[in-house]
Design a protein around this motif. Structure first.
Motif, PDB file in Angstrom:
ATOM      1  N   LEU A 183       0.830  -1.205   0.000  1.00  0.00           N
ATOM      2  CA  LEU A 183       0.000   0.000   0.000  1.00  0.00           C
ATOM      3  C   LEU A 183       0.866   1.257   0.000  1.00  0.00           C
ATOM      4  O   LEU A 183       0.573   2.247  -0.696  1.00  0.00           O
ATOM      5  N   ARG A 184       1.952   1.255   0.761  1.00  0.00           N
ATOM      6  CA  ARG A 184       2.853   2.407   0.762  1.00  0.00           C
ATOM      7  C   ARG A 184       3.489   2.596  -0.619  1.00  0.00           C
ATOM      8  O   ARG A 184       3.568   3.720  -1.143  1.00  0.00           O
ATOM      9  N   THR A 187       0.981   3.825  -3.144  1.00  0.00           N
ATOM     10  CA  THR A 187       0.638   5.232  -2.926  1.00  0.00           C
ATOM     11  C   THR A 187       1.692   6.159  -3.508  1.00  0.00           C
ATOM     12  O   THR A 187       1.381   7.227  -4.032  1.00  0.00           O
ATOM     13  N   LEU A 198      -5.782   1.426  -5.219  1.00  0.00           N
ATOM     14  CA  LEU A 198      -6.420   0.941  -4.002  1.00  0.00           C
ATOM     15  C   LEU A 198      -7.623   0.069  -4.317  1.00  0.00           C
ATOM     16  O   LEU A 198      -7.937  -0.869  -3.574  1.00  0.00           O
ATOM     17  N   THR A 237      -6.703  -0.958   3.481  1.00  0.00           N
ATOM     18  CA  THR A 237      -6.944  -0.252   2.224  1.00  0.00           C
ATOM     19  C   THR A 237      -7.896   0.919   2.419  1.00  0.00           C
ATOM     20  O   THR A 237      -7.699   2.000   1.851  1.00  0.00           O
ATOM     21  N   PHE A 240      -5.961   3.794   3.937  1.00  0.00           N
ATOM     22  CA  PHE A 240      -5.120   4.476   2.959  1.00  0.00           C
ATOM     23  C   PHE A 240      -5.970   5.315   2.010  1.00  0.00           C
ATOM     24  O   PHE A 240      -5.578   6.414   1.606  1.00  0.00           O
ATOM     25  N   TYR A 243      -7.132   8.604   3.980  1.00  0.00           N
ATOM     26  CA  TYR A 243      -6.089   9.584   4.267  1.00  0.00           C
ATOM     27  C   TYR A 243      -5.375  10.083   3.013  1.00  0.00           C
ATOM     28  O   TYR A 243      -4.595  11.018   3.093  1.00  0.00           O
ATOM     29  N   ASN A 244      -5.636   9.461   1.872  1.00  0.00           N
ATOM     30  CA  ASN A 244      -5.149   9.997   0.612  1.00  0.00           C
ATOM     31  C   ASN A 244      -6.264  10.656  -0.197  1.00  0.00           C
ATOM     32  O   ASN A 244      -6.119  10.904  -1.390  1.00  0.00           O
ATOM     33  N   THR A 290      -0.208   2.655  10.249  1.00  0.00           N
ATOM     34  CA  THR A 290       0.471   2.194   9.040  1.00  0.00           C
ATOM     35  C   THR A 290       0.439   3.235   7.930  1.00  0.00           C
ATOM     36  O   THR A 290       0.924   2.974   6.844  1.00  0.00           O
ATOM     37  N   LEU A 291      -0.146   4.400   8.193  1.00  0.00           N
ATOM     38  CA  LEU A 291      -0.362   5.396   7.148  1.00  0.00           C
ATOM     39  C   LEU A 291       0.937   6.113   6.784  1.00  0.00           C
ATOM     40  O   LEU A 291       1.690   6.520   7.665  1.00  0.00           O
TER      41      LEU A 291
END
Length: 900
Positions: A183-184, A187, A198, A237, A240, A243-244, A290-291
């Motif tokens: 995920l990181r 992103t 995502l 997910t 993420f 926050y995105n 984890t963000l």
């Protein structure tokens, strides 16, 4: 020695080896040496642990096994350490090689002795009839597998980690980490749109969850792991995405989150899968951390945890999985509370108040629902554990109120109002539970909570620092009432009030100038009153458990320090600290005499020792403050007399009653001998190293004349006493500046006489250690080293007086006269020891003399051989060799000890 202990020992030894090799490779040799020393000590402890079961088994069957000396191991260790210290790698290698050889030979002998012992036990058993008894099967064969709800939180975690398929669990953990990293990476680096990235990951997570759902009939554990992995990935997910800004609004994100949580709850309930719920819920709890973009605010995190806790409450309201409640509370209180304290700000106080009240409502409901399930269910299946289950009923609202109290610290109306709200709520819970046929313990818990929150209101309403006095006085009153009525909850409430008073007083100590002294006078008086009241009646003493003793010990320690500081400012005299120390000691002496008429067990002794400990340190600080140029300078004879009498009384308090030695000989011996040394310093202030040991030596001589069955020998069998005495033997010879006062002849002077008396006392203590079952080899090495150390310094001082040789400097090792004198001294000591051992047939004593000869040989090789051209070095070799020949002829090794 159990298998678990063996595994831990091996892990520790392997770790030491790895660290030592790594440090050596990185040129950190000092770390390698320290690891090597730790390895030697650890192996010697392991050797003792191997030998002890053999001796115990032999004693149980009334058989004898040969005792193998470990002195060669200690000597080899000493050689390796000396070689490393003086940077002689070949000598260190020789010592290590010899150590390994003697260790392997010792283990071989132990193995042979064990085999012989087994054969003898079998022989004895075959000559006697054997009776077989019907013994129950081990617990793991009898106890049926219990449901997750009937196990404690720790047991459930252990079962989940150590049972089942560990490979599967490790794979799931690695995959979760991989998903976070994916995920990181997605992103930050993928060229597709973030929503597309995502979305693909979310679809893959749904597919994994669906695959697990379809495989549930074929392989349940594997299928549940897949479901947990998929649901956890969905939670991550979603976070993420929010926050995105892929999911733009908090409302939509909350709806999606609740949808995923609903699916989780549905699958858990339908499949009766506790593991799936725990896996998904834990991933949901850690998801915010984890963000990669930004940290959540305190309000966002607590609100998010509220949604999770609502889901947990919905599930546990239908299924009695109380462990989920415990997990929810612990994560919310520890993780959420810590996060809020670090990231919260004043502008969010009212939002945080609402969220904390909402969390309280959830956990209060869980407590009510828990009591309903207890009323309906079979209690044998529920396995009520009051310490854990009832503690959650208390801990959740009290923890929430603590956070609310801190948020509104400067607003008494908010604090009192919130306390009143909680009191009303729990009054309703108590009224409902009393009429709903629940357990009495549940109803009484709600009644206790109501009383707790009502008791908080009066001190809160007091203004400023007077609230501290209110907390303390109310705590004393409730404690007395609880002891009289035998109410544990009342005792815990009073503990909370007293602790609250102490913490609040620290705030006013920092914030107010000048500090209101009446606060601390009241606190110390209340602390001593609680200690005294708890010991007045037998029924009070019977109510004291470990928690109560720990609380009383904390009060005693705090009261001792507080009174010392307060009294020091009250005495407007040059020696105010001495008078303050004496007053506090008198207070504890009076308490001790009053309480000993009722109680002489650990419920009073431990709090007393906690109160006396800071007084010993205060005495040490006072003695250091009065030292000038290595002597003690007292302002007046009266101050010196008061300090001596008070510290003597302090030592008496440590030793009265002597039964305390059986409870903790290490603590008592350290405090008693430390106090006695402080009192002894007042005898000859101009010679402190001589003065400080006069009274301890007198006590040692008096203990020597006591019966072996009395408690006094235990005073000298403690490690702390041994360390104190060894510290004096080491420091006095190196640091004393009065060693040549009244020096007439070697030995015939005060310092040498006291040093010899201390050596005799030290050897007697080592014999006490051997009598107590300590390692004979280590005690023998300490005897040899102490004898050589002290006798060498007596010779060094004599040479310094008559020949002007150096003392306490590195030049000693290069002075030929000194080295010749030490060689003669050590060889003569070895000769006398081995000759007496041969006459008395004392093989261990002969080995001690042989150890001295080994040290002499090392000295000749390391120091004398490097200056072979000087006459004194030649004489060293000739004299040493000649005496060794004489020993070989006159004092051969005895074959065995004489039997009495």
């Amino acid at each position: 020695m159990t298998t678990g202990q063996n595994e831990l020992r091996m892990m520790w030894l392997i770790s030491l080896v790895i660290v030592a090799l790594s440090a050596w490779y990185l040129d950190y040799e000092i770390i390698s040496y320290l690891c090597g020393l730790g390895f030697l000590i650890s192996v010697m402890q392991y050797v003792n642990a191997v030998q002890q079961p053999l001796e115990d088994t032999a004693a149980q069957h009334q058989l004898s096994v040969p005792s193998y000396s470990k002195v060669p191991l200690y000597i080899s260790s000493l050689i390796a350490i000396v070689g490393g210290a003086i940077d002689l790698k070949w000598l260190m290698g020789l010592g290590v090689t010899a150590w390994i050889f003697f260790l392997l030979r010792w283990l071989q002998r132990i193995e042979l002795s064990m085999q012989q012992l087994q054969h003898r036990i079998k022989f004895l058993s075959s000559s006697q009839p054997i009776e077989f008894h019907n013994t129950p099967l081990p617990a793991f064969q009898q106890t049926p597998q219990t449901e997750p709800a009937s196990s404690s939180l720790i047991e459930q975690i252990q079962r989940w980690i150590f049972q089942g398929n560990p490979v599967l669990k490790a794979a799931i953990g690695i995959l979760v980490i991989g998903i976070i990293l994916l995920l990181r990476f997605a992103t930050e680096h993928w060229q597709l749109s973030l929503a597309m990235k995502l979305g693909l990951i979310a679809l893959a997570s749904v597919a994994v969850t669906g695959l697990g759902y379809r495989l549930i009939e074929k392989n349940r554990s594997f299928a549940l792991a897949l479901e947990g992995l998929g649901l956890g990935a969905l939670f991550l997910t979603l976070f993420f995405a929010y926050y995105n800004l892929v999911v733009p609004s908090l409302l939509l994100a909350s709806i999606l989150f609740m949808l995923v949580m609903a699916v989780t709850l549905y699958l858990s309930f339908k499949q009766n899968s506790f593991e799936l719920t725990v896996m998904a819920v834990l991933i949901a709890y850690i998801a915010p951390f984890t963000l990669p973009v930004r940290n959540a605010t305190a309000v966002e995190l607590i609100a998010y945890y509220l949604v999770i806790n609502v889901g947990v409450a919905m599930l546990t309201s239908l299924k009695p999985w109380k462990i989920l409640n415990q997990i929810a509370f612990l994560v919310t209180a520890i993780v959420g509370g810590s996060y809020a304290l670090v990231h919260g700000n004043t502008s969010e106080r009212y939002s945080m108040t609402s969220l904390i009240l909402a969390h309280s409502s959830v956990f209060i409901w869980l407590g009510l629902r828990f009591s309903q399930l207890l009323a309906k269910a079979d209690l044998s299946k529920f396995q009520l554990k009051p310490i854990l289950d009832i503690a959650l009923i208390f801990a959740a609202p009290i923890t929430a109120y603590i956070f609310l109290y801190l948020i509104h610290f400067d607003d008494r109306s908010w604090q009192a109002g919130l306390s009143l709200i909680y009191a009303v709520v729990f009054a309703g819970c108590w009224f409902w539970s009393r009429h709903s046929h629940t357990l009495n313990i549940i109803a009484n818990s709600y009644l206790s909570l109501m009383l707790i929150f009502m008791a908080l209101i009066p001190p809160i309403l007091l203004k400023g620092e007077w609230s501290v006095i209110g907390w303390a006085i109310e705590g004393v009153l409730i404690y007395c009432w609880a002891l009289e009525k035998n109410l544990k909850v009342g005792q815990y409430l009073s503990m909370g009030l007293m602790i609250m008073a102490g913490l609040s007083s620290l705030y006013y100590l920092v914030e107010l100038n000048p500090t209101p002294r009446h606060i601390f006078w009241t606190l110390s008086g209340c602390y001593l009153a609680v200690i005294l009241v708890s010991q007045l009646k037998d029924k009070y003493i019977q109510q004291l458990d470990r928690l109560s003793i720990g609380f009383l010990s904390l009060l005693s320690f705090s009261a001792s320090l507080t009174l010392f500081a307060l009294l020091e400012e009250e005495f407007h005299l040059p020696d105010a600290h001495i008078y303050s120390l004496a007053t506090v000691i008198l207070i504890y002496a009076a308490l001790n005499e009053i309480i000993l008429r009722k109680n002489q067990d650990w419920s009073w002794l431990v709090p007393k020792w906690c109160g006396l400990t800071p007084l010993v340190f205060a005495g040490v600080v006072i003695a250091i403050d009065h030292s000038q140029n290595a002597i003690l300078v007292w302002d007046s004879l009266l101050a010196r007399l008061i300090f001596g009498i008070s510290t003597l009384l302090l030592a008496w308090q440590w030793l009265r009653p002597s039964v305390g030695l059986q409870l903790s000989k290490e603590w008592v011996s350290l405090g008693a001998l430390g106090s006695l040394a402080l009192a002894s310093l007042c005898l000859i202030p101009s010679m402190p190293y001589i003065s400080m040991v006069i009274l301890p030596l007198g006590l040692c001589f008096w203990s020597y004349r006591q019966s072996i069955d009395s408690a006094w020998p235990m005073l000298w069998q403690s490690n702390s006493t041994l360390i104190l005495m060894a510290g004096w033997l080491l420091c006095s010879q190196l640091l004393s500046q009065q060693a040549f006062e009244f020096y007439l002849l070697p030995i015939l002077n005060p310092f040498d006489l006291v040093s010899i008396a201390m050596l005799v006392g030290f050897i007697w203590m080592l014999l006490q250690q051997i009598r107590a079952g300590r390692d004979k080899g280590m005690m023998a090495v300490l005897m040899v080293l102490s004898l050589l150390w002290l006798s060498s310094y007596i010779v060094l001082r004599a040479l310094h007086v008559y020949l002007g040789t150096p003392l306490n400097s590195l030049e000693v090792w290069n002075n030929a006269t000194v080295q010749l004198s030490l060689t003669i001294l050590w060889v003569l000591l070895a000769f006398a020891t081995m000759w007496i051992a041969t006459l008395k047939s004392l093989k261990p004593m002969w080995i001690l003399g042989g150890s001295i000869l080994v040290i002499v040989t090392l000295k000749l090789v390391l120091f004398d051989l490097s200056h072979i051209g000087t006459l004194t070095r030649v004489l060293s070799f000739l004299l040493a060799g000649g005496v060794m020949l004489l020993i070989a002829y006159v004092a051969p090794m005895p074959e065995g000890e004489k039997k009495a």
